[in-house]
Design a protein around this motif. Structure first.
Motif, PDB file in Angstrom:
ATOM      1  N   ASN A 120      27.550  -8.116 -11.742  1.00 39.44           N
ATOM      2  CA  ASN A 120      26.915  -9.150 -12.551  1.00 39.44           C
ATOM      3  C   ASN A 120      26.376 -10.234 -11.612  1.00 39.44           C
ATOM      4  N   PHE A 121      25.303  -9.892 -10.951  1.00 40.83           N
ATOM      5  CA  PHE A 121      24.727 -10.729  -9.892  1.00 40.83           C
ATOM      6  C   PHE A 121      23.212 -10.598  -9.940  1.00 40.83           C
ATOM      7  N   LEU A 122      22.517 -11.729  -9.977  1.00 38.24           N
ATOM      8  CA  LEU A 122      21.051 -11.709  -9.998  1.00 38.24           C
ATOM      9  C   LEU A 122      20.523 -12.710  -8.986  1.00 38.24           C
ATOM     10  N   HIS A 123      19.701 -12.214  -8.062  1.00 43.29           N
ATOM     11  CA  HIS A 123      19.038 -13.075  -7.076  1.00 43.29           C
ATOM     12  C   HIS A 123      17.607 -13.298  -7.538  1.00 43.29           C
ATOM     13  N   ALA A 124      17.375 -14.462  -8.125  1.00 44.84           N
ATOM     14  CA  ALA A 124      16.057 -14.813  -8.662  1.00 44.84           C
ATOM     15  C   ALA A 124      15.602 -16.114  -8.005  1.00 44.84           C
ATOM     16  N   PRO A 125      14.803 -16.052  -6.947  1.00 48.13           N
ATOM     17  CA  PRO A 125      14.432 -17.253  -6.193  1.00 48.13           C
ATOM     18  C   PRO A 125      13.434 -18.135  -6.933  1.00 48.13           C
ATOM     19  N   VAL A 126      13.871 -19.313  -7.327  1.00 46.94           N
ATOM     20  CA  VAL A 126      13.003 -20.215  -8.080  1.00 46.94           C
ATOM     21  C   VAL A 126      12.076 -21.000  -7.152  1.00 46.94           C
ATOM     22  N   GLN A 127      12.554 -21.368  -5.966  1.00 46.76           N
ATOM     23  CA  GLN A 127      11.835 -22.043  -4.876  1.00 46.76           C
ATOM     24  C   GLN A 127      11.560 -23.529  -5.120  1.00 46.76           C
TER      25      GLN A 127
ATOM     26  N   TYR B 154      12.223 -19.510 -15.619  1.00 49.56           N
ATOM     27  CA  TYR B 154      13.472 -19.374 -14.862  1.00 49.56           C
ATOM     28  C   TYR B 154      14.665 -19.746 -15.745  1.00 49.56           C
ATOM     29  N   LEU B 155      14.535 -20.821 -16.489  1.00 49.47           N
ATOM     30  CA  LEU B 155      15.624 -21.243 -17.380  1.00 49.47           C
ATOM     31  C   LEU B 155      15.851 -20.210 -18.486  1.00 49.47           C
ATOM     32  N   ASP B 156      14.772 -19.590 -18.975  1.00 45.62           N
ATOM     33  CA  ASP B 156      14.919 -18.522 -19.973  1.00 45.62           C
ATOM     34  C   ASP B 156      15.792 -17.384 -19.427  1.00 45.62           C
ATOM     35  N   ILE B 157      15.559 -17.017 -18.170  1.00 40.68           N
ATOM     36  CA  ILE B 157      16.331 -15.927 -17.544  1.00 40.68           C
ATOM     37  C   ILE B 157      17.799 -16.303 -17.463  1.00 40.68           C
ATOM     38  N   VAL B 158      18.074 -17.517 -17.018  1.00 41.67           N
ATOM     39  CA  VAL B 158      19.464 -17.969 -16.894  1.00 41.67           C
ATOM     40  C   VAL B 158      20.145 -17.975 -18.257  1.00 41.67           C
ATOM     41  N   GLU B 159      19.447 -18.470 -19.258  1.00 44.53           N
ATOM     42  CA  GLU B 159      20.021 -18.522 -20.606  1.00 44.53           C
ATOM     43  C   GLU B 159      20.311 -17.113 -21.131  1.00 44.53           C
TER      44      GLU B 159
ATOM     45  N   GLU C 212      30.781 -13.478 -17.338  1.00 36.52           N
ATOM     46  CA  GLU C 212      30.885 -14.067 -16.008  1.00 36.52           C
ATOM     47  C   GLU C 212      29.865 -13.389 -15.108  1.00 36.52           C
ATOM     48  N   TRP C 213      29.030 -14.195 -14.464  1.00 38.83           N
ATOM     49  CA  TRP C 213      28.024 -13.615 -13.593  1.00 38.83           C
ATOM     50  C   TRP C 213      27.644 -14.634 -12.528  1.00 38.83           C
ATOM     51  N   THR C 214      27.014 -14.147 -11.468  1.00 34.90           N
ATOM     52  CA  THR C 214      26.611 -15.010 -10.366  1.00 34.90           C
ATOM     53  C   THR C 214      25.096 -15.104 -10.324  1.00 34.90           C
ATOM     54  N   LEU C 215      24.602 -16.321 -10.394  1.00 41.06           N
ATOM     55  CA  LEU C 215      23.186 -16.590 -10.191  1.00 41.06           C
ATOM     56  C   LEU C 215      22.980 -16.968  -8.731  1.00 41.06           C
ATOM     57  N   SER C 216      22.077 -16.259  -8.085  1.00 46.75           N
ATOM     58  CA  SER C 216      21.679 -16.582  -6.713  1.00 46.75           C
ATOM     59  C   SER C 216      20.219 -16.995  -6.739  1.00 46.75           C
ATOM     60  N   THR C 217      19.886 -18.049  -6.020  1.00 48.51           N
ATOM     61  CA  THR C 217      18.491 -18.488  -5.991  1.00 48.51           C
ATOM     62  C   THR C 217      18.151 -19.105  -4.656  1.00 48.51           C
ATOM     63  N   ASP C 218      16.863 -19.350  -4.448  1.00 43.13           N
ATOM     64  CA  ASP C 218      16.366 -19.958  -3.216  1.00 43.13           C
ATOM     65  C   ASP C 218      15.558 -21.203  -3.562  1.00 43.13           C
ATOM     66  N   PHE C 219      15.627 -22.190  -2.681  1.00 40.60           N
ATOM     67  CA  PHE C 219      14.763 -23.364  -2.768  1.00 40.60           C
ATOM     68  C   PHE C 219      14.071 -23.565  -1.427  1.00 40.60           C
ATOM     69  N   ILE C 220      12.776 -23.830  -1.461  1.00 44.40           N
ATOM     70  CA  ILE C 220      12.037 -24.262  -0.279  1.00 44.40           C
ATOM     71  C   ILE C 220      11.867 -25.771  -0.392  1.00 44.40           C
ATOM     72  N   VAL C 221      12.385 -26.510   0.565  1.00 48.11           N
ATOM     73  CA  VAL C 221      12.219 -27.962   0.544  1.00 48.11           C
ATOM     74  C   VAL C 221      11.140 -28.344   1.557  1.00 48.11           C
ATOM     75  N   GLY C 222      10.397 -29.382   1.222  1.00 52.89           N
ATOM     76  CA  GLY C 222       9.383 -29.872   2.144  1.00 52.89           C
ATOM     77  C   GLY C 222       8.093 -29.093   2.137  1.00 52.89           C
ATOM     78  N   PHE C 223       7.781 -28.412   1.020  1.00 55.25           N
ATOM     79  CA  PHE C 223       6.462 -27.787   0.910  1.00 55.25           C
ATOM     80  C   PHE C 223       5.412 -28.890   1.044  1.00 55.25           C
ATOM     81  N   PRO C 224       4.242 -28.599   1.640  1.00 54.78           N
ATOM     82  CA  PRO C 224       3.278 -29.663   1.930  1.00 54.78           C
ATOM     83  C   PRO C 224       2.931 -30.580   0.760  1.00 54.78           C
ATOM     84  N   THR C 225       2.914 -30.057  -0.471  1.00 56.71           N
ATOM     85  CA  THR C 225       2.530 -30.893  -1.617  1.00 56.71           C
ATOM     86  C   THR C 225       3.739 -31.419  -2.388  1.00 56.71           C
TER      87      THR C 225
END
Length: 417
Positions: A237-244, A263-268, A276-289
């Motif tokens: 029960n693990f999903l890696h869905a990178p929101v960024q 993204y919130l729809d998927i989590v819901e 019980e499940w694990t949400l894995s995600t990625d964030f990129i910080v400091g994108f130019p805009t």
């Protein structure tokens, strides 16, 4: 794809961790270069035996931070005295060794070779189900190497999975640039069918982990996919869905194929289907805009959805991408935002593992750890370490029931019941 330079100091354990880091980087399509000046990222695997060693590590970290765009510091000193790097004003991310490979990816998709075939590594079977993706992210160079998704038939991948199980695999890792779009090139969304058939048609006791699936691909199949997860105990029960990013404006500039609401729809949906499940995600910080308000939206999204595995990456330009032509943010801005998000990440992840203490878990032993320990994963793919494994006759491939006795922020400790 990144060019990387890695330096390792200290004991055999550190050297083993560096080998694992390099293996994962190679699997993701990154390339080793000679020296930090030719690298996009440098990795320093540190030792902390005596004070002189610590001074040497700080000095080397300072040198590397000046010679390369991004520096990742891991190893004993990083984990035991990570604050010293910050106090010395070293521009680096301090990470546990197994967080390094995903941090290096800069939010890009993993890259497999054109003729990628299943690999058996111990009891872990790695199954690339497709090559390429359906995205065109402005910061990602991987698409230039892989092209659009190319999906072999479901039957072919089921047979490859069966061969891995027959060869001794106890854990099958479904991989690809974007597993959620498997089958799209043929006009169908085939990931749920593939998972269902692997679990129903292959005999044996094994587990399945689904690799990275972008929210844009998962959103349209979220009900069906969550239902397959709920039906089959074989699937972690693990999903890696990178929101960024938590900002729709930034996601548009990144040319991501989803928005925050999806993204919130998927989590819901996964909350509804799985206890019980694990949400894995990625964030990129400091994108130019990324404006300050955009960063705050990302922080708010992290705290709202509370992923238990979070990869925080400072934006780094990749040659030949559209984002490389954008006017970038200052290094200090990216560093500050990364530090703030990493602090929040450690708080969220630490709370998740703290909540496990005192509970019993059914786990699969996947590999040997440091010393006389083994690494295990429970049904939600949370990492659990069992020490003194030989006393309990635990080896990779074994299934066991354990009681969680403690944690170290990003993994738990347990004893067999």
């Amino acid at each position: 794809m990144a060019r990387y330079h890695i330096e390792t100091y200290g004991c055999t354990s550190n050297r083993g961790e560096s080998r694992e880091i390099e293996k994962r980087l190679r699997d993701a399509g990154h390339h080793k270069v000679d020296g930090p000046k030719a690298a996009d990222v440098s990795i320093l695997n540190t030792c902390t035996v005596v004070e002189k060693t610590e001074r040497n590590m700080l000095r080397r970290a300072e040198e590397l931070s000046e010679e390369t765009a991004d520096l990742f510091v891991t190893g004993c000193m990083a984990l035991a005295q990570g604050e010293q790097f910050q106090e010395a004003d070293v521009d680096a991310q301090v990470l546990h060794w197994d967080e390094v490979p995903e941090a290096v990816t800069n939010g890009e998709c993993p890259t497999t070779t054109p003729d990628a075939e299943p690999i058996l590594d111990g009891v872990i079977g790695i199954l690339p189900i497709a090559r390429g993706c359906m995205s065109n992210c402005s910061y990602c160079i991987t698409k230039q190497a892989t092209g659009r998704v190319d999906s072999p038939p479901v039957e072919e991948n089921v047979e490859k999975a069966r061969a891995l199980v027959h060869a001794g695999a106890k854990e099958i890792r479904i991989t690809g640039q974007d597993t959620g779009v498997y089958g799209w090139d043929n006009g169908e969304r085939k990931l749920p069918e593939l998972l269902d058939r692997i679990c129903t048609e292959i005999e044996g006791d094994f587990r399945v982990r689904v690799g990275m699936a972008n929210p844009g691909g998962v959103h349209g199949i979220r009900e069906e996919l969550a239902g397959v997860f709920a039906e089959h105990d074989e699937i972690y029960n693990f999903l890696h869905a990178p929101v960024q990013s938590g900002s729709d404006d930034v996601l548009e500039d990144m040319r991501r194929q989803h928005r925050v609401e999806q993204y919130l729809d998927i989590v819901e949906t996964f909350d509804d289907y799985l206890g019980e499940w694990t949400l894995s995600t990625d964030f990129i910080v400091g994108f130019p805009t990324e404006e300050p308000a955009d960063h705050e939206m990302s922080m708010a999204l992290l705290r709202e959805t509370r992923p238990e595995k979070i990869n925080v990456t400072r934006f780094s330009k990749r040659p030949g991408t559209d984002a490389a032509d954008m006017k970038g943010l200052g290094g200090q801005v990216k560093k500050d935002r990364s530090s703030e998000m990493t602090d929040a990440k450690m708080e969220v992840v630490g709370e998740a593992y703290e909540s496990m203490v005192g509970t019993e878990r059914d786990v699969l032993v996947t590999e040997h750890g440091t010393g006389d320990s083994v690494k295990c994963y429970d049904g939600a793919y949370r990492q659990i370490i069992v020490q003194n494994a030989s006393e309990h006759d635990l080896e990779p491939g074994d299934f066991a029931t354990v009681e969680v006795t403690g944690h170290s922020t990003v993994y738990a400790f347990a004893d067999p019941v």
